[in-house]
Design a protein around this motif. Structure first.
Motif, short mmCIF file in Angstrom:
data_model
loop_
_atom_site.label_atom_id
_atom_site.label_comp_id
_atom_site.label_asym_id
_atom_site.label_seq_id
_atom_site.Cartn_x
_atom_site.Cartn_y
_atom_site.Cartn_z
N SER A 142 9.12 -12.32 -6.01
CA SER A 142 8.33 -12.37 -7.13
C SER A 142 7.09 -11.87 -7.88
N LEU A 143 6.71 -11.91 -9.49
CA LEU A 143 6.01 -11.09 -9.85
C LEU A 143 4.51 -11.98 -9.63
N GLY A 144 4.60 -13.52 -9.47
CA GLY A 144 3.58 -14.17 -8.78
C GLY A 144 3.21 -13.91 -7.76
N LYS A 145 4.25 -13.23 -6.55
CA LYS A 145 3.45 -13.33 -5.34
C LYS A 145 2.59 -11.81 -5.42
N THR A 146 2.93 -11.38 -6.02
CA THR A 146 3.05 -9.45 -6.51
C THR A 146 1.49 -9.69 -6.88
N ASN A 147 1.57 -10.67 -7.35
CA ASN A 147 -0.08 -10.78 -9.30
C ASN A 147 -0.65 -11.30 -7.55
N TYR A 148 -0.28 -12.41 -6.62
CA TYR A 148 -1.30 -12.60 -5.79
C TYR A 148 -1.26 -11.87 -4.92
N CYS A 149 -0.95 -10.92 -3.91
CA CYS A 149 -1.15 -10.08 -2.76
C CYS A 149 -2.03 -9.11 -3.56
N LEU A 150 -1.61 -8.74 -4.57
CA LEU A 150 -2.77 -7.48 -5.36
C LEU A 150 -3.99 -8.32 -5.37
N LEU A 156 0.96 -1.25 0.03
CA LEU A 156 -0.15 -0.22 0.07
C LEU A 156 1.01 1.28 0.21
N ARG A 157 2.06 1.28 0.62
CA ARG A 157 2.48 2.20 0.67
C ARG A 157 3.52 3.01 -0.74
N GLN A 158 3.87 1.28 -1.14
CA GLN A 158 4.53 1.40 -2.86
C GLN A 158 3.80 2.05 -3.54
N ILE A 193 -7.68 -2.18 -2.11
CA ILE A 193 -7.05 -0.63 -3.36
C ILE A 193 -8.19 -1.64 -4.82
N LYS A 194 -8.01 -0.61 -5.59
CA LYS A 194 -8.64 -0.81 -7.42
C LYS A 194 -7.69 -0.81 -8.07
N ALA A 195 -8.21 -1.60 -8.89
CA ALA A 195 -7.22 -1.83 -9.89
C ALA A 195 -7.60 -1.69 -10.97
N ARG A 196 -6.81 -1.05 -12.21
CA ARG A 196 -7.37 -0.30 -13.93
C ARG A 196 -6.19 -0.63 -14.36
N ASN A 197 -6.87 -1.13 -15.93
CA ASN A 197 -5.35 -1.75 -16.69
C ASN A 197 -6.38 -0.74 -18.32
N PHE A 198 -4.92 0.61 -17.50
CA PHE A 198 -4.47 1.60 -18.70
C PHE A 198 -4.42 0.92 -19.62
#
Length: 66
Positions: free
Chosen positions: A34-42, A13-15, A51-56
């Protein structure tokens, strides 16, 4: 249901608050994950409503984000 460590959640959240435009790859690099771990956390944070994510980048209607 996804569950992540409180310290990791706070770091993500800080990042994101500092650089909301960064990609998952950039976020993973900044956090040392790892990218996979980041994706899992997001996904966990999205599911919980933190959080809300957008695919800009892949959107054909970029003006809708303005």
């Amino acid at each position: 249901m996804h569950d992540i460590d409180e310290d990791l959640r706070l770091a993500i959240l800080r990042q994101l608050s500092e650089r909301p435009e960064q990609s998952q790859r950039e976020l993973a690099r900044a956090l040392g994950l790892s990218l996979g771990k980041t994706n899992y956390c997001l996904h966990a944070l999205i599911e919980k409503g933190w959080i809300k994510a957008r695919n800009f980048r892949n959107s054909s209607n970029k003006l809708a984000y303005a």
